[in-house]
Design a protein around this motif. Structure first.
Motif, PDB file in Angstrom:
ATOM      1  N   LEU A  10      -1.020   0.668   5.348  1.00 34.47           N
ATOM      2  CA  LEU A  10      -1.733   0.392   4.105  1.00 34.47           C
ATOM      3  C   LEU A  10      -1.954   1.721   3.416  1.00 34.47           C
ATOM      4  O   LEU A  10      -2.598   2.615   3.966  1.00 34.47           O
ATOM      5  N   ALA A  12      -3.837   3.302   0.529  1.00 33.23           N
ATOM      6  CA  ALA A  12      -4.926   3.105  -0.421  1.00 33.23           C
ATOM      7  C   ALA A  12      -5.185   4.386  -1.215  1.00 33.23           C
ATOM      8  O   ALA A  12      -6.264   4.575  -1.764  1.00 33.23           O
ATOM      9  N   LEU A  15      -7.292   5.028  -4.750  1.00 34.65           N
ATOM     10  CA  LEU A  15      -8.266   3.956  -4.950  1.00 34.65           C
ATOM     11  C   LEU A  15      -9.643   4.422  -4.503  1.00 34.65           C
ATOM     12  O   LEU A  15      -9.772   5.264  -3.629  1.00 34.65           O
ATOM     13  N   GLU A  19     -12.450  -0.644  -3.212  1.00 38.19           N
ATOM     14  CA  GLU A  19     -11.070  -1.130  -3.099  1.00 38.19           C
ATOM     15  C   GLU A  19     -10.385  -0.844  -1.762  1.00 38.19           C
ATOM     16  O   GLU A  19      -9.741  -1.750  -1.216  1.00 38.19           O
ATOM     17  N   PRO A  20     -10.468   0.377  -1.192  1.00 42.73           N
ATOM     18  CA  PRO A  20      -9.774   0.595   0.082  1.00 42.73           C
ATOM     19  C   PRO A  20     -10.211  -0.370   1.191  1.00 42.73           C
ATOM     20  O   PRO A  20      -9.371  -0.898   1.919  1.00 42.73           O
ATOM     21  N   LEU A  23      -8.910  -3.967   0.488  1.00 42.85           N
ATOM     22  CA  LEU A  23      -7.500  -4.082   0.855  1.00 42.85           C
ATOM     23  C   LEU A  23      -7.330  -4.071   2.373  1.00 42.85           C
ATOM     24  O   LEU A  23      -6.494  -4.802   2.920  1.00 42.85           O
ATOM     25  N   SER A  26      -8.176  -7.485   3.811  1.00 41.33           N
ATOM     26  CA  SER A  26      -7.088  -8.423   3.539  1.00 41.33           C
ATOM     27  C   SER A  26      -5.889  -8.164   4.445  1.00 41.33           C
ATOM     28  O   SER A  26      -5.292  -9.095   5.002  1.00 41.33           O
ATOM     29  N   ARG A  27      -5.546  -6.904   4.623  1.00 40.25           N
ATOM     30  CA  ARG A  27      -4.376  -6.531   5.437  1.00 40.25           C
ATOM     31  C   ARG A  27      -4.600  -6.859   6.909  1.00 40.25           C
ATOM     32  O   ARG A  27      -3.678  -7.303   7.601  1.00 40.25           O
TER      33      ARG A  27
END
Length: 80
Positions: A10, A12, A15, A19-20, A23, A26-27
């Motif tokens: 990932l 990031a 960002l 946000e990091p 994400l 989600s990942r």
């Protein structure tokens, strides 16, 4: 420092909070238990946020490093 191998990555970079971590969350859902995710970020707040994320959700922070204002994390997904 031991060289770890990741099952997924990932990036990031560029960002900023939150946000990091959004994400990352989600990942991690996409990975199977025991798989390792490599995260690269440039936001200094990830030094605080990612370890807390791992503790709260039961993931294992295998390695955390910083070089030239770039932060790298290796996280093993816990049972979830």
């Amino acid at each position: 420092m031991e060289k770890l191998t990741a099952d997924a990555q990932l990036d990031a970079s560029g960002l900023f909070c939150p946000e990091p971590v959004m994400l990352l969350h989600s990942r991690m859902r996409e990975l199977a238990s025991g798989q390792v995710l490599q995260v690269v970020a440039t936001d200094p707040s990830t030094q605080r946020d990612i370890p807390k994320f791992c503790t709260f959700l039961g993931h294992e922070l295998l390695q955390q490093s910083e070089q030239n204002q770039t932060y790298e994390y290796f996280i093993r997904k816990g049972d979830s």
